[in-house]
Design a protein around this motif. Structure first.
Motif: not given
Lengths: 245, 138
Positions: B29, B35, B37, B46, B49, B51-52, B58, B60, B62-63
């Protein structure tokens, strides 16, 4: 202020700014420099500590040796006195006095070493704590920052792509629908497989003259013959059978 | 330090393996932080993602957003999420801005095999959580 408290304050403020302001580049730089300095002083203190502890061990051995000497010479003083060698006893006593002086100096040095060891250990402990604190601070700040910046990139990317974020309920429905479709397709395929499989088998059996299908024609003929025979018995006058029967 | 993409090399295949052969797609992204995906077949809604930062990696998912929560059940939802947090393996609930997330953290130098495991678990947990908690949503 604790780092978590700092992040809380920021989170209660404008989320938009978080990407930039969790920790400004300057502060990060200062922390990183402080970590470097603290690491350097820890390394130095450890070196120094090793030296001081070695000196402390030496002085312990020295003290033991001097105490041994004192005991030995005191015994000699007694022995000289026993033999009425007063002058010799005085001379040895003077020697004991000199050793005692040396012992005092050595004991002071030992105490100084012990104090220095304690001081260095405390210094290392506090420097390590400072390193941990700064590392945690930088870690929390940078992680918060990257999470918010990543979220911004993702949102921008989604809106630029012309699509929008679908609601959770919609997402769930779509996923469920796909799973149901898949399950339905699998059930249908199974049923089809079963139906075709059975038919194919029945046909093979019939061709081989086995099973219900093969005997159907025979059963029909049997049934009709039986009915015909029954009809003949019920109405004797209309029996078309020849007279000699 | 390796770039995020270099570190994630082979993640699609490894995640696909971990998820029984579902097709997994990686896409970087654009933006000022790295980032990537991760889209998983049948769960495209769902995505995960990754990222660091210097310290952490991390993952992630998103809910839902704040405005999707039934206002009268918001408090109950928040408590449920806190109660659930210790029980959900490898993932924790959180909020980024107005969006609720499920996230998993790994060390910055995590192996791609471990990241794949994390992504698979996070995806399963996210789907499960969404399904279980949808009663709190509009």
């Amino acid at each position: 202020m604790s780092v978590i408290k700092k992040v809380m304050t920021l989170l209660h403020g404008s989320v938009r700014e978080i990407g930039e302001s969790v920790v400004d580049a300057n502060a990060t730089h200062i922390y990183e420099q402080e970590i470097l300095d603290a690491r350097h002083s820890v390394a130095q203190a450890r070196d120094e500590l090793a030296g001081v502890m070695a000196r402390q061990m030496q002085s312990t051995r020295q003290i033991e040796r001097l105490q041994g000497d004192i005991e030995r010479y005191e015994a000699l003083v007694i022995e000289a006195l026993d033999k009425a060698q007063e002058a010799l006893a005085e001379e040895v006593a003077a020697k004991v006095g000199a050793i005692e002086q040396e012992l005092q100096a050595q004991t002071r040095a030992h105490a100084a070493c012990a104090a220095q060891v304690a001081r260095l250990k405390e210094l290392i402990r506090s420097a390590e704590a400072r390193i941990r604190e700064h590392e945690r601070e930088i870690g929390v700040a940078k992680t918060t920052e990257s999470v918010y910046r990543a979220t911004r990139s993702i949102s921008e990317n989604i809106s630029q792509g012309g699509s929008r974020l679908v609601s959770a309920r919609e997402s769930l429905e779509r996923i469920r629908q796909r799973h149901e479709d898949l399950a339905d397709r699998m059930t249908a395929a199974e049923q089809l497989q079963q139906a075709f499989g059975d038919d194919a088998l029945d046909q093979k059996l019939a061709a081989a003259g086995i099973g219900d299908e093969a005997k159907r024609q025979q059963r029909v003929m049997d049934r009709i013959r039986a009915r015909r025979a029954q009809g003949a018995q019920g109405t004797p006058g209309s029996d078309p059978a020849p007279a000699d029967d | 330090m390796k770039t995020l993409l270099a570190q994630l090399k082979g993640l699609d295949t490894l995640t696909a393996d971990a998820m029984g052969g579902l097709v997994v797609d990686l896409q970087p992204i654009p933006g000022d932080v790295p980032v990537v995906q991760v889209s998983i077949e049948d769960r495209q809604e769902l995505p995960i993602y990754i990222t660091c930062s210097d310290a952490q990696m991390l993952c992630l998912c998103y809910l839902w957003a704040d405005d999707e929560v039934l206002p009268e059940r918001r408090m109950e939802l928040l408590q449920t999420l806190l109660d659930l947090n210790p029980s959900v393996p490898l993932s924790s609930f959180g909020r980024v801005g107005d969006r609720y997330v499920l996230l998993g953290a790994l060390g910055r130098d995590a192996r791609v095999e471990d990241i794949a495991k994390e992504v698979a678990v996070l995806s399963d947990n996210a789907l499960d959580a969404l399904s279980a908690l949808s009663e709190y949503l509009k």
